[in-house]
Design an enzyme around this catalytic site. Structure first.
Site, PDB file in Angstrom:
ATOM      1  N   LYS A 285       0.830  -1.214   0.000  1.00 56.46           N
ATOM      2  CA  LYS A 285       0.000   0.000   0.000  1.00 56.46           C
ATOM      3  C   LYS A 285       0.865   1.264   0.000  1.00 56.46           C
ATOM      4  CE  LYS A 285      -1.595   1.648   3.952  1.00 56.46           C
ATOM      5  NZ  LYS A 285      -1.413   3.062   4.309  1.00 56.46           N
ATOM      6  N   ASN A 286       1.866   1.304   0.869  1.00 55.65           N
ATOM      7  CA  ASN A 286       2.624   2.544   1.003  1.00 55.65           C
ATOM      8  C   ASN A 286       3.514   2.823  -0.209  1.00 55.65           C
ATOM      9  OD1 ASN A 286       1.369   3.114   3.368  1.00 55.65           O
ATOM     10  ND2 ASN A 286       3.068   2.489   4.700  1.00 55.65           N
TER      11      ASN A 286
ATOM     12  N   CYS B 195      -3.692   8.188   9.982  1.00 53.82           N
ATOM     13  CA  CYS B 195      -3.942   7.519  11.251  1.00 53.82           C
ATOM     14  C   CYS B 195      -3.548   8.393  12.424  1.00 53.82           C
ATOM     15  CB  CYS B 195      -3.156   6.209  11.296  1.00 53.82           C
ATOM     16  SG  CYS B 195      -4.036   4.868  10.506  1.00 53.82           S
TER      17      CYS B 195
ATOM     18  N   ARG C 216       2.215  14.318  13.310  1.00 61.08           N
ATOM     19  CA  ARG C 216       2.846  13.909  12.056  1.00 61.08           C
ATOM     20  C   ARG C 216       3.082  15.134  11.170  1.00 61.08           C
ATOM     21  NH1 ARG C 216      -0.090   8.419  10.104  1.00 61.08           N
ATOM     22  NH2 ARG C 216       1.826   8.184   8.928  1.00 61.08           N
ATOM     23  N   PRO C 217       4.121  15.899  11.497  1.00 64.98           N
ATOM     24  CA  PRO C 217       4.390  17.116  10.739  1.00 64.98           C
ATOM     25  C   PRO C 217       4.900  16.810   9.323  1.00 64.98           C
ATOM     26  CG  PRO C 217       6.170  16.671  12.280  1.00 64.98           C
ATOM     27  CD  PRO C 217       5.134  15.624  12.519  1.00 64.98           C
ATOM     28  N   ILE C 218       4.860  17.822   8.434  1.00 69.15           N
ATOM     29  CA  ILE C 218       5.467  17.635   7.113  1.00 69.15           C
ATOM     30  C   ILE C 218       6.531  18.711   6.850  1.00 69.15           C
ATOM     31  CG2 ILE C 218       3.509  16.379   6.097  1.00 69.15           C
ATOM     32  CD1 ILE C 218       2.954  19.012   4.488  1.00 69.15           C
ATOM     33  N   ASP C 219       7.121  19.194   7.952  1.00 73.75           N
ATOM     34  CA  ASP C 219       8.116  20.257   7.807  1.00 73.75           C
ATOM     35  C   ASP C 219       9.299  19.843   6.924  1.00 73.75           C
ATOM     36  OD1 ASP C 219       8.450  18.496  10.145  1.00 73.75           O
ATOM     37  OD2 ASP C 219      10.301  19.614  10.496  1.00 73.75           O
TER      38      ASP C 219
ATOM     39  N   ASP D  44       5.098   0.142  12.004  1.00 72.28           N
ATOM     40  CA  ASP D  44       3.788  -0.353  11.556  1.00 72.28           C
ATOM     41  C   ASP D  44       3.535  -1.802  11.969  1.00 72.28           C
ATOM     42  OD1 ASP D  44       3.284   2.086  10.471  1.00 72.28           O
ATOM     43  OD2 ASP D  44       3.224   1.442   8.376  1.00 72.28           O
TER      44      ASP D  44
ATOM     45  N   ILE E  42       9.437   5.856  16.723  1.00 74.75           N
ATOM     46  CA  ILE E  42       9.144   6.647  15.516  1.00 74.75           C
ATOM     47  C   ILE E  42       7.993   7.629  15.749  1.00 74.75           C
ATOM     48  CG2 ILE E  42       8.629   6.554  13.024  1.00 74.75           C
ATOM     49  CD1 ILE E  42      11.251   5.113  13.759  1.00 74.75           C
TER      50      ILE E  42
ATOM     51  N   ARG F  44      -8.697   0.454   5.217  1.00 75.17           N
ATOM     52  CA  ARG F  44      -7.834   1.395   4.492  1.00 75.17           C
ATOM     53  C   ARG F  44      -6.586   0.705   3.982  1.00 75.17           C
ATOM     54  NH1 ARG F  44      -7.751   7.022   7.730  1.00 75.17           N
ATOM     55  NH2 ARG F  44      -6.172   7.387   6.163  1.00 75.17           N
TER      56      ARG F  44
HETATM   57  C1  UD1 Z   1       5.103   6.407   6.433  1.00 75.16           C
HETATM   58  C2  UD1 Z   1       4.045   5.359   6.298  1.00 75.16           C
HETATM   59  C3  UD1 Z   1       3.590   4.893   7.665  1.00 75.16           C
HETATM   60  C4  UD1 Z   1       4.776   4.463   8.520  1.00 75.16           C
HETATM   61  C5  UD1 Z   1       5.858   5.521   8.524  1.00 75.16           C
HETATM   62  C6  UD1 Z   1       7.141   5.063   9.199  1.00 75.16           C
HETATM   63  C7  UD1 Z   1       2.962   5.985   4.238  1.00 75.16           C
HETATM   64  C8  UD1 Z   1       1.777   6.553   3.583  1.00 75.16           C
HETATM   65  N1  UD1 Z   1       2.930   5.935   5.584  1.00 75.16           N
HETATM   66  O1  UD1 Z   1       4.487   7.500   7.099  1.00 75.16           O
HETATM   67  O2  UD1 Z   1       2.691   3.816   7.491  1.00 75.16           O
HETATM   68  O3  UD1 Z   1       4.332   4.281   9.843  1.00 75.16           O
HETATM   69  O4  UD1 Z   1       6.193   5.895   7.174  1.00 75.16           O
HETATM   70  O5  UD1 Z   1       7.638   3.933   8.553  1.00 75.16           O
HETATM   71  O6  UD1 Z   1       3.916   5.547   3.610  1.00 75.16           O
HETATM   72  N2  UD1 Z   1       8.653  13.608  10.534  1.00 75.16           N
HETATM   73  C9  UD1 Z   1       8.928  14.917  10.811  1.00 75.16           C
HETATM   74  N3  UD1 Z   1       8.774  15.836   9.813  1.00 75.16           N
HETATM   75  C10 UD1 Z   1       8.352  15.492   8.570  1.00 75.16           C
HETATM   76  C11 UD1 Z   1       8.070  14.146   8.297  1.00 75.16           C
HETATM   77  C12 UD1 Z   1       8.226  13.228   9.308  1.00 75.16           C
HETATM   78  O7  UD1 Z   1       9.304  15.262  11.929  1.00 75.16           O
HETATM   79  O8  UD1 Z   1       8.254  16.378   7.705  1.00 75.16           O
HETATM   80  C13 UD1 Z   1       8.814  12.583  11.590  1.00 75.16           C
HETATM   81  C14 UD1 Z   1       7.495  11.908  11.983  1.00 75.16           C
HETATM   82  O9  UD1 Z   1       6.789  12.657  12.926  1.00 75.16           O
HETATM   83  C15 UD1 Z   1       7.988  10.598  12.507  1.00 75.16           C
HETATM   84  C16 UD1 Z   1       9.205  10.286  11.621  1.00 75.16           C
HETATM   85  O10 UD1 Z   1       9.613  11.530  11.073  1.00 75.16           O
HETATM   86  O11 UD1 Z   1       8.430  10.729  13.823  1.00 75.16           O
HETATM   87  C17 UD1 Z   1       8.932   9.299  10.514  1.00 75.16           C
HETATM   88  O12 UD1 Z   1       7.816   9.714   9.771  1.00 75.16           O
HETATM   89  P1  UD1 Z   1       7.659   9.374   8.231  1.00 75.16           P
HETATM   90  O13 UD1 Z   1       8.657   8.343   7.844  1.00 75.16           O
HETATM   91  O14 UD1 Z   1       7.614  10.638   7.466  1.00 75.16           O
HETATM   92  O15 UD1 Z   1       6.249   8.736   8.197  1.00 75.16           O
HETATM   93  P2  UD1 Z   1       5.157   8.919   7.109  1.00 75.16           P
HETATM   94  O16 UD1 Z   1       5.765   9.172   5.764  1.00 75.16           O
HETATM   95  O17 UD1 Z   1       4.137   9.862   7.613  1.00 75.16           O
END
Ligand code: UD1
Length: 430
Positions: free
Chosen positions: A22-23, A117, A122-125, A305, A327, A397
């Protein structure tokens, strides 16, 4: 409201076919928009998150032809807008991949801030930092991320955390930037490698996926391709843990055993027999499985996961296990539900102290998120008596025909959406 009802106690036994990841699919579907030629994607899982993304792809004008349940043909030539905004997309995390894909191709994207979820902040910075480093102006207004660039220009980026989403997103945008981009401290998860392979099959020039540094030489355009998605590591791992928790004997087929090594290692540690084949792994549960410690880590570490599903296996093992979640900061939300089934788990911050019990007892529980929902189903299948899992929309999902695959392994489980249907199941199951 749909629910799963199950009668526990049957050790799961047999073979189960694992679907596409899925991912990986979520990244690949967005990346498919980056060419004006036909892209055929095979081994696509038929799960709700994927179907929502396919609808969003249609909504911005791309053509989406479902060739069969697991194959889709996408053509992005007819895209008429770069604004992705629908109610459902707001709910899924991977909507963020539309930013990287559309920004790369059209130098403009407007996408609602992702949901997903409820497993902590879950920031996207880091995604935004990457887009800005490539030369885009990125603003967030009214819950929408708006990214625009005159030109995207290759750059050097260091990710403060090895984020899967940021790695894939920046990789997509950089594929169509001018010159070379180097991203350091990237995620190495199998789905990152799969998206990179997919982009390369479209003519991108990405090197190093699967290591800590990815180098991307931007190309002017991407072309059509045919591509088959890798098997889902987490779906496979879920069935492996279900085998362990129910003391069953399950072979997961159509998998890449290398991707499952951290899970196989933990199951071996607790006393299961784990046998690897070329494209299958067999897990044989044993009566007296024992404790271990689990630390979630970036790949190749133990996946976050898989944390809830493994915790259920440990809840039924001898001794006290320590599960540390490194994580996400709120990923033990399911523990209260598991406690209602008789599990002895104490959570302190990022750590769960799991004292194994001899048996769990069926109860009515709520799925708090996708993976935790699957874990509660595993618990229900291992427990005495009936368990009802509510809010299974979360599970749907990410798992295709979860109940059907479990029934194929001998589980007594049904998806019901009325008390009458639940009653019928109870009468039948006895
Ligand atoms: C993806 C997976 C999710 C899995 C996760 C970790 C998808 C759609 N989802 O989520 O199922 O649990 O990888 O393997 O593929 N972080 C920041 N800033 C950012 C982005 C992330 O601080 O801009 C932090 C997150 O809060 C977290 C860590 O980095 O602590 C890892 O997150 P990330 O690998 O980005 O997870 P997702 O891509 O959201």
């Amino acid at each position: 409201m749909e629910q799963y009802i199950m009668k526990g106690g049957n050790p799961l036994a047999g073979e189960v076919l694992i679907g596409g990841a899925k991912n990986a699919a979520l990244g690949i579907l967005a990346a498919a928009l980056m060419t004006d030629e036909d892209v055929v994607i095979e081994n696509l899982p038929d799960v709700n998150d994927i179907n929502v993304v396919l609808e969003a792809i249609s909504a911005i004008g791309a053509s989406v032809v479902r060739i069969d349940r697991h194959t889709v043909k996408i053509n992005g030539e007819s895209i008429h807008g770069v604004s992705v905004d629908d109610e459902y997309m707001r709910k899924i995390r991977a909507s963020y991949y539309f930013i990287g894909a559309l920004l790369g191709k059209y130098k403009s994207a407007s996408v609602p801030l992702p949901g997903g979820c409820n497993i902590g902040s879950r920031p996207i910075d880091l995604h935004i930092k990457g887009f800005r480093a490539l030369g885009a102006r990125v603003e967030i207004e009214h819950g929408v991320v708006m990214a625009h660039a005159i030109d995207l220009v290759g750059c050097h980026i260091y990710l403060d955390k090895a984020s899967v989403g940021a790695t894939i997103n920046i990789m997509m945008a950089a594929s169509l930037a001018e010159g070379q981009t180097i991203i350091e401290n990237v995620a190495k998860e199998p789905h990152v490698v799969d998206v990179a392979n997919f982009l390369n099959s479209m003519g991108a020039n990405i090197k190093g996926a699967g290591t800590d540094v990815i180098r991307i030489r931007g190309v002017r355009r991407l072309h059509g391709t045919e591509y088959s998605i890798i098997p889902d590591q987490i779906e496979a791992g879920t069935f492996m843990c279900a085998a362990a928790a129910t003391r069953g004997d399950v072979t997961v087929r159509n998998v890449i055993p290398k991707h499952l090594e951290s899970i196989s290692a933990k199951l071996t540690e607790i006393g299961c027999e784990v046998v690897e084949f070329d494209d299958a792994v067999r897990v044989v549960g044993k009566p007296n499985q024992t404790r271990t410690n689990v630390n979630t880590q970036y790949y190749p570490g133990f996946p976050t996961d898989m944390q809830p599903q493994m915790t259920v296996a440990l809840a039924l093992a001898d001794g006290t296990s320590i599960v540390t979640e490194n994580i996400f900061d709120n990923r033990f939300g399911y523990v209260d539900e598991l406690s209602r089934m008789g599990a002895r788990i104490q959570v302190e911050g990022d750590v769960a102290i799991v004292t194994g019990v001899e048996r769990l007892t069926g109860a009515q529980v709520n799925a708090p998120d996708l993976r935790a929902g699957a874990a509660l189903v595993i618990a229900g299948l291992a427990a005495d008596g009936y368990t009802v899992v509510d809010k299974i929309g979360y599970i749907q999902r990410g798992y295709e025909d979860f109940e059907g695959k479990l029934r194929g392994l001998g589980a007594a489980i049904e998806k019901v959406d009325s008390e009458k249907e639940a009653m019928k199941f109870r009468l039948k199951a006895g």
